[in-house]
Design a protein around this motif. Structure first.
Motif, PDB file in Angstrom:
ATOM      1  N   ARG A 197       0.828  -1.209   0.000  1.00  0.00           N
ATOM      2  CA  ARG A 197       0.000   0.000   0.000  1.00  0.00           C
ATOM      3  C   ARG A 197       0.859   1.255   0.000  1.00  0.00           C
ATOM      4  NH1 ARG A 197      -5.365  -0.594   3.475  1.00  0.00           N
ATOM      5  NH2 ARG A 197      -5.943  -2.677   2.792  1.00  0.00           N
TER       6      ARG A 197
ATOM      7  N   ASP B   9      -1.188   7.060  -1.869  1.00  0.00           N
ATOM      8  CA  ASP B   9      -1.939   7.466  -3.058  1.00  0.00           C
ATOM      9  C   ASP B   9      -1.912   6.419  -4.164  1.00  0.00           C
ATOM     10  OD1 ASP B   9       0.741   7.712  -3.597  1.00  0.00           O
ATOM     11  OD2 ASP B   9       0.545   9.594  -4.691  1.00  0.00           O
ATOM     12  N   GLY B  10      -1.698   5.132  -3.826  1.00  0.00           N
ATOM     13  CA  GLY B  10      -1.676   4.106  -4.857  1.00  0.00           C
ATOM     14  C   GLY B  10      -1.173   2.782  -4.333  1.00  0.00           C
ATOM     15  N   ALA B  11      -0.389   2.104  -5.165  1.00  0.00           N
ATOM     16  CA  ALA B  11       0.122   0.782  -4.808  1.00  0.00           C
ATOM     17  C   ALA B  11       1.531   0.607  -5.358  1.00  0.00           C
ATOM     18  CB  ALA B  11      -0.796  -0.304  -5.366  1.00  0.00           C
TER      19      ALA B  11
ATOM     20  N   THR C  39       5.620   1.561  -8.870  1.00  0.00           N
ATOM     21  CA  THR C  39       4.499   2.202  -8.189  1.00  0.00           C
ATOM     22  C   THR C  39       3.448   2.636  -9.192  1.00  0.00           C
ATOM     23  OG1 THR C  39       5.545   4.379  -8.260  1.00  0.00           O
ATOM     24  CG2 THR C  39       5.934   3.029  -6.287  1.00  0.00           C
ATOM     25  N   THR C  40       2.209   2.713  -8.718  1.00  0.00           N
ATOM     26  CA  THR C  40       1.100   3.190  -9.524  1.00  0.00           C
ATOM     27  C   THR C  40       0.301   4.188  -8.702  1.00  0.00           C
ATOM     28  OG1 THR C  40      -0.511   1.549  -8.768  1.00  0.00           O
ATOM     29  CG2 THR C  40       0.882   0.914 -10.619  1.00  0.00           C
ATOM     30  N   THR C  41      -0.430   5.015  -9.388  1.00  0.00           N
ATOM     31  CA  THR C  41      -1.371   5.891  -8.697  1.00  0.00           C
ATOM     32  C   THR C  41      -2.602   5.071  -8.329  1.00  0.00           C
ATOM     33  OG1 THR C  41      -2.546   6.536 -10.696  1.00  0.00           O
ATOM     34  CG2 THR C  41      -0.632   7.891 -10.075  1.00  0.00           C
ATOM     35  N   ARG C  42      -3.434   5.619  -7.495  1.00  0.00           N
ATOM     36  CA  ARG C  42      -4.677   4.946  -7.117  1.00  0.00           C
ATOM     37  C   ARG C  42      -5.540   4.670  -8.351  1.00  0.00           C
ATOM     38  NH1 ARG C  42      -7.278   5.235  -1.795  1.00  0.00           N
ATOM     39  NH2 ARG C  42      -5.368   6.368  -1.373  1.00  0.00           N
ATOM     40  N   ALA C  43      -5.648   5.622  -9.267  1.00  0.00           N
ATOM     41  CA  ALA C  43      -6.461   5.448 -10.478  1.00  0.00           C
ATOM     42  C   ALA C  43      -5.876   4.367 -11.385  1.00  0.00           C
ATOM     43  CB  ALA C  43      -6.575   6.774 -11.232  1.00  0.00           C
TER      44      ALA C  43
ATOM     45  N   TRP D  47      -3.996   1.799 -10.466  1.00  0.00           N
ATOM     46  CA  TRP D  47      -4.186   0.498  -9.812  1.00  0.00           C
ATOM     47  C   TRP D  47      -5.632   0.032  -9.960  1.00  0.00           C
ATOM     48  CZ3 TRP D  47      -1.261  -3.305  -8.944  1.00  0.00           C
ATOM     49  CH2 TRP D  47      -1.661  -4.343  -8.113  1.00  0.00           C
ATOM     50  N   ALA D  48      -6.584   0.940  -9.775  1.00  0.00           N
ATOM     51  CA  ALA D  48      -7.998   0.588  -9.921  1.00  0.00           C
ATOM     52  C   ALA D  48      -8.298   0.126 -11.351  1.00  0.00           C
ATOM     53  CB  ALA D  48      -8.888   1.771  -9.543  1.00  0.00           C
TER      54      ALA D  48
END
Length: 62
Positions: free
Chosen positions: A24, A27-29, A43-47, A49-50
């Motif tokens: 976690r 702001d992402g994963a 790393t990815t942003t929350r958007a 990753w979703a």
């Protein structure tokens, strides 16, 4: 840069060597190779990753 925490490996990957872990971020994963935990992570942003999770669940990579 934020340090990932709460690294998790899928419970479905217990009998295989081809695993990744997801950590976690605020702001992402983050994603890393289970076999090489010191090798870094992406790393990815929350958007992002979703969108990735939605694509997996809807079988868009088949």
């Amino acid at each position: 840069m934020t340090t990932p925490h709460t690294w998790r490996k899928s419970s479905r990957s217990t009998n295989t060597d081809n695993c990744v872990e997801v950590g976690r971020l605020a702001d992402g994963a983050a994603v890393r190779d289970t076999k090489d935990r010191t090798g870094g992570h992406i790393t990815t942003t929350r958007a992002q990753w979703a969108a990735f999770i939605t694509a997996v669940k809807t079988n868009r990579f088949a």
